[in-house]
Write an enzyme that holds these catalytic residues in place. Structure first.
Site, mmCIF file in Angstrom:
data_model
loop_
_atom_site.group_PDB
_atom_site.id
_atom_site.type_symbol
_atom_site.label_atom_id
_atom_site.label_comp_id
_atom_site.label_asym_id
_atom_site.label_seq_id
_atom_site.Cartn_x
_atom_site.Cartn_y
_atom_site.Cartn_z
ATOM 1 N N GLY A 224 4.315 -19.616 80.923
ATOM 2 C CA GLY A 224 4.041 -20.298 82.193
ATOM 3 C C GLY A 224 2.582 -20.664 82.316
ATOM 4 C CG ASN A 225 1.301 -23.650 84.514
ATOM 5 O OD1 ASN A 225 1.084 -23.612 85.723
ATOM 6 N ND2 ASN A 225 2.275 -24.395 83.999
ATOM 7 N NE ARG A 226 -5.294 -18.515 86.335
ATOM 8 C CZ ARG A 226 -6.560 -18.913 86.323
ATOM 9 N NH1 ARG A 226 -7.108 -19.294 85.194
ATOM 10 N NH2 ARG A 226 -7.268 -18.939 87.431
#
Ligand code: CTP
Length: 438
Positions: A224-226
């Site tokens: 995922g990412n932030r």
């Protein structure tokens, strides 16, 4: 609650005006309807009279039993001039549907029936919802008439795109749905849209993506990412403030929802692509703020990957679809596409310029994620909006203010100038023009 005068002109979409009356009265507004003679060939006055609870007028010389009063209002002691009294009492005058002919008459100030003479006398906000065949809507005379009305401060809604009345025809020209018409009138009356040039996003469909996608490695883990979704949700709220109908495709967003926005929740890039593809044709504006994975595990494991017996774990990744690029490849005239880019370090704006051209979009909003306190999961942002004719730097501000600045650029790109009073440097606490953009 408001008094809404509804002018119905001749067109098949006149049936939708009945539903609008039903929604408006259910919301507590009081409505009077006037029709052109041609409108009566599509929907009879009895239906409007039953739903509004008041006589429907067509002819200027007709006697109005309510003497220009709206339901719930006491009639005056004298017998006033019908078309003047109706608009004097109205808080807003909505012409829906406005046929090409009625639109032309409004643009040129003709007053040859009750609907048009009332419009000429209207001091209240005038909202015009055109509905016609797409060839008529695209015709140069209609385009010029729309421009004339807008330049005069009349709110002319964008018609929807879809199936048209003639068999097998598809295009721009559909009357917006009744809930959208009511939303547009309410926004003119009391929303931020009432304050001025922001009105130019009234009646448009805005598709926003927000958050960050998650690509499964196994049943419990993902890549995922932030991204929190804050920027996307701020854009959705800002578009709703301007009277747009907003759909937000939200990838893993755990923030409070705006009741005015329709959300489609997704997790992966593939789901986001599917949701955007479904909503794109109807969208006038796309704001692609989601952080979409560029790669995903090629073979997600159905169960849970166990660590026992492994010295290392390698996950093969495959590219995802470039959703923005795919949508841009099938864009239609009239759509405005805005991409977002999180760049790291020097040269961010130059890379955004290349990205805008590669992706075939109107603008790229770039932020430098190497700078502390902005971007991912932060309350503030600082961006540069790159367009074909220049760049506009938006100084550090909260994401709501940055969203406002982005929407101002959207308004500008769609060809309607935004006056300084609409926002700009003052409203966003430090938005300054750099390069070619005002
Ligand atoms: N985007 C997309 N589909 C993807 C990846 C990104 O639609 N699979 C969109 C994002 O929502 C954003 C824009 O494309 O609006 C970002 O462009 P992109 O070139 O993908 O940026 P990065 O992912 O930052 O690319 P890179 O990491 O190569 O710089």
């Amino acid at each position: 609650m408001a008094r809404i005068l509804l002018g119905v002109s001749g067109g098949i979409a006149a049936y939708k005006a009945l539903e609008l009356v039903r929604l408006a009265t259910a919301a507590g507004h009081s409505v009077r309807a006037v029709q052109t003679p041609t409108a009566q060939r599509f929907v009879g006055a009895a239906s409007f009279a039953a739903l509004t609870g008041a006589a429907v007028l067509v002819d200027e010389f007709e006697h109005d039993p309510a003497r220009g009063a709206f339901p719930g209002q006491a009639p005056p002691g004298h017998d006033p001039i019908g078309h003047l009294e109706l608009v004097r009492n109205a808080d807003a005058y909505l012409v829906a549907p406005a046929s090409a002919n009625t639109l032309a008459k409004l643009a040129h100030g003709l007053a040859d029936n009750l609907l048009t003479s009332a419009a000429l006398a209207a001091r209240c906000p005038l909202v015009v919802a055109p509905a016609m065949n797409d060839a008529m809507w695209d015709g140069p005379a209609t385009r010029a008439n729309v421009e004339t009305l807008r330049a005069r401060g009349v709110t002319v809604l964008e018609p929807g795109t879809g199936r048209l009345a003639s068999e097998g025809e598809w295009g721009a020209g559909r009357l917006p749905e009744p809930a959208e018409l009511l939303g547009a009138v309410e926004a003119v009356l009391c929303g931020p849209a009432a304050q001025g040039p922001e009105r130019h996003l009234l009646g448009l469909h805005v598709l926003v993506t927000a958050g960050g996608t998650r690509e499964p490695i196994d049943a419990v883990r993902y890549v995922g990412n932030r991204s929190s979704g804050r920027m996307g949700l701020a854009l959705a709220a800002a578009a709703a403030d301007r009277g747009s109908t907003v759909t937000c495709v939200a990838a893993n967003v755990a923030l409070e929802r705006d009741p005015r926005v329709t959300y489609v929740d997704v997790q992966t890039a593939a789901q986001l692509h599917e949701a955007c593809a479904a909503a794109f044709a109807a969208a006038d504006v796309l704001l692609m703020a989601a952080a979409v994975a560029d790669f995903r595990p090629a073979e997600p494991v159905p169960g849970k990957v166990k660590k026992a017996g492994r010295a290392a774990l390698t996950v093969d990744m495959e590219p995802t679809v470039d959703v923005l690029g795919a949508l841009a490849a099938r864009r239609r005239p009239g759509q405005t596409l805005v991409g977002f880019a999180a760049e790291h370090g020097d040269g961010a704006v130059g890379r955004a310029r290349e990205k805008r051209e590669q992706k075939g979009v109107d603008a790229v909003v770039v932020n430098d994620v190497s700078r502390p306190g902005i971007g991912f999961d932060a309350a503030a942002n600082e961006v540069t909006v790159v367009t074909a004719d220049g760049e506009r730097h938006v100084a550090r501000a909260d994401k709501a203010a940055v969203a406002e600045a982005v929407l101002e650029e959207v308004v500008r790109l769609r060809g309607t100038p935004v006056s300084p009073a609409a926002g700009g440097a003052d409203a966003t606490g430090g938005v300054g023009g750099v390069g070619g953009a005002p």
